[in-house]
Write a protein that holds these residues in place. Structure first.
Motif, PDB file in Angstrom:
ATOM      1  N   GLY A 136       0.503   2.028   3.773  1.00 32.59           N
ATOM      2  CA  GLY A 136      -0.896   1.684   3.972  1.00 32.59           C
ATOM      3  C   GLY A 136      -1.152   0.202   3.801  1.00 32.59           C
ATOM      4  N   PRO A 137      -2.403  -0.233   3.906  1.00 36.05           N
ATOM      5  CA  PRO A 137      -2.743  -1.650   3.785  1.00 36.05           C
ATOM      6  C   PRO A 137      -2.379  -2.192   2.410  1.00 36.05           C
ATOM      7  CG  PRO A 137      -4.595  -0.395   4.658  1.00 36.05           C
ATOM      8  CD  PRO A 137      -3.591   0.597   4.176  1.00 36.05           C
ATOM      9  N   SER A 185      -7.326  -4.487   1.212  1.00 35.51           N
ATOM     10  CA  SER A 185      -6.576  -4.503   2.476  1.00 35.51           C
ATOM     11  C   SER A 185      -6.253  -5.915   2.953  1.00 35.51           C
ATOM     12  CB  SER A 185      -7.349  -3.752   3.568  1.00 35.51           C
ATOM     13  OG  SER A 185      -7.646  -2.445   3.155  1.00 35.51           O
ATOM     14  N   GLY A 191       0.810  -1.203   0.000  1.00 39.05           N
ATOM     15  CA  GLY A 191       0.000   0.000   0.000  1.00 39.05           C
ATOM     16  C   GLY A 191       0.848   1.260   0.000  1.00 39.05           C
ATOM     17  N   ASP A 224      -6.644  -2.168  11.874  1.00 36.38           N
ATOM     18  CA  ASP A 224      -5.343  -2.078  12.536  1.00 36.38           C
ATOM     19  C   ASP A 224      -5.347  -2.719  13.917  1.00 36.38           C
ATOM     20  OD1 ASP A 224      -4.092  -0.777  10.468  1.00 36.38           O
ATOM     21  OD2 ASP A 224      -4.674   1.217  11.178  1.00 36.38           O
ATOM     22  N   SER A 276      -7.478  -4.983   7.033  1.00 37.01           N
ATOM     23  CA  SER A 276      -8.478  -3.926   6.953  1.00 37.01           C
ATOM     24  C   SER A 276      -8.693  -3.241   8.283  1.00 37.01           C
ATOM     25  CB  SER A 276      -9.810  -4.494   6.447  1.00 37.01           C
ATOM     26  OG  SER A 276     -10.291  -5.507   7.316  1.00 37.01           O
ATOM     27  N   ASP A 287       2.345   4.771   1.074  1.00 37.26           N
ATOM     28  CA  ASP A 287       2.632   5.419   2.360  1.00 37.26           C
ATOM     29  C   ASP A 287       2.420   4.454   3.529  1.00 37.26           C
ATOM     30  OD1 ASP A 287       3.133   7.872   1.034  1.00 37.26           O
ATOM     31  OD2 ASP A 287       0.967   8.285   0.987  1.00 37.26           O
TER      32      ASP A 287
END
Length: 370
Positions: free
Chosen positions: A247-248, A270, A243, A294, A292, A245
């Motif tokens: 991310g997922p 995710s 993902g 955290d 999906s 930055d």
């Protein structure tokens, strides 16, 4: 790597407890659990990477316990460590493919070497393999059908009648998954690496040679690691990308209809997509680990019926951690033509007073609707 062949010749019904939508390809719905625990807690394995089952009473799952390879065996009643004579010591078993109860192949690695073994119903025997061992990709895919074994890596290898045939690949191409319909009909996928500047590849075996198919238009950075082939001519390729930055992960699934690629990813988001398997009816099962949320990550399996994806909750292990990343399924395969499926992977336990956690192997089986 994953035995799916029995489903291709017999129409089966997998009656999982699910509320399927009738919407388009982007629809999704939560479902009631359709999976039951078959192995969890302290066992002979801490992580399982591949599973294969020719029928309801025989199955093999391979992985490791610490720095020691482990093969688990299902006898129709329970899973136990396989102690059949002939198994060599390896650091990890990463692939298994069972054609029949007396025809099983497994691949493992140990430091700078690779090991291929075959089970004939009485004992395991080491089979000389071919191709240089690549430490950067030690999890080499296998897929066996009656009369032929397929092996991936930095080339495409076939084994029949005691002899290997090698199909050389361009530099920096590595085959990550193979799905064979028969000895003369197989598909393989992988990547022209590095992922960022490379692209996915798909090859077809016609019994004589491998031919490159049109390139799947996966998004930049997507690592193609999964392939499923259907007798109808459909071919599914899947993978995931990191993902943006931090991310997922971003999963993707494409379908080849014989003339063009179609994006059928739909609501899959995710998740680390680690396994695709045919459902025997033209659809797919997909699994891996969920990112999906955290906070937590529960076990799951997605089902695609050709138009709609439906998410199925898998069973929770009593001693599992509830925070992410607690669960991961690494492989999924049918139990022969019974209509049920096996899913294997691992999960983590909560931290103890010293901040340590344990990893335990996880095996689940799909359950029919009651």
């Amino acid at each position: 790597m994953r035995s799916r062949h029995a489903l291709r010749t017999t129409t089966v019904s997998l009656a999982l407890a699910a509320a399927l939508l009738t919407a388009g390809a982007t629809g999704a719905a939560a479902t009631t659990p359709g999976w039951e625990l078959s192995l969890s807690g302290d066992s002979a394995a801490e992580s399982l990477m591949s599973v294969s089952a020719p029928d309801a009473d025989h199955a093999w799952a391979v992985g490791r316990q610490g720095m020691r390879g482990v093969i688990m065996r299902w006898d129709g009643r329970s899973w136990q460590a396989d102690t059949t004579p002939g198994l060599p010591a390896v650091w990890q078993w990463s692939a298994v493919s069972a054609v029949a109860a007396d025809d099983v192949w497994a691949y493992g690695s140990d430091g700078d070497s690779q090991t291929l073994v075959h089970y004939d119903g009485e004992r395991w025997s080491t089979v000389p393999t071919t191709g240089a061992f690549d430490r950067t990709w030690p999890e080499v895919p296998l897929d066996a059908v009656p009369g032929r074994l397929f092996k991936g890596g930095d080339a495409l290898y076939t084994y029949a009648d005691g002899a290997w045939q090698t199909f050389e690949l361009p530099p920096r191409v590595d085959i990550r998954d193979i799905d064979a319909l028969s000895a003369d009909d197989a598909y393989a996928t992988g990547m022209q690496y590095p992922v960022k500047d490379g692209h996915p590849v798909v090859y077809h075996w016609d019994g004589t040679t491998w031919t490159l198919l049109p390139q799947p238009p996966l998004n930049q950075g997507t690592d193609a690691t999964e392939i499923v082939a259907e007798p109808s001519g459909s071919v599914y390729v899947g993978g995931w990308a990191a993902g943006a930055d931090a991310g997922p992960p971003v999963p993707a699934v494409l379908r080849w209809n014989g003339t063009a690629w179609q994006d059928v990813t739909g609501p899959l988001t995710s998740m680390y997509l680690e396994s695709l398997s045919s459902d025997g009816k033209g659809g797919l099962y997909a699994t891996g680990s969920d990112k999906s949320d955290d906070v937590r990550s529960d076990p799951f399996v997605w089902h695609y019926d050709g138009s709609t994806w439906t998410k199925q909750a898998a069973a929770l292990a009593p001693d599992a951690e509830t925070r992410w990343p607690s669960y991961a399924f690494h492989d999924l395969a049918p139990a022969g033509n019974t209509g049920t499926f096996w899913a294997v992977g691992d999960y983590s336990t909560p931290m103890d007073s010293h901040g340590d956690t344990e990893i335990h192997a996880l095996i689940e089986r799909s359950t029919p609707e009651s």
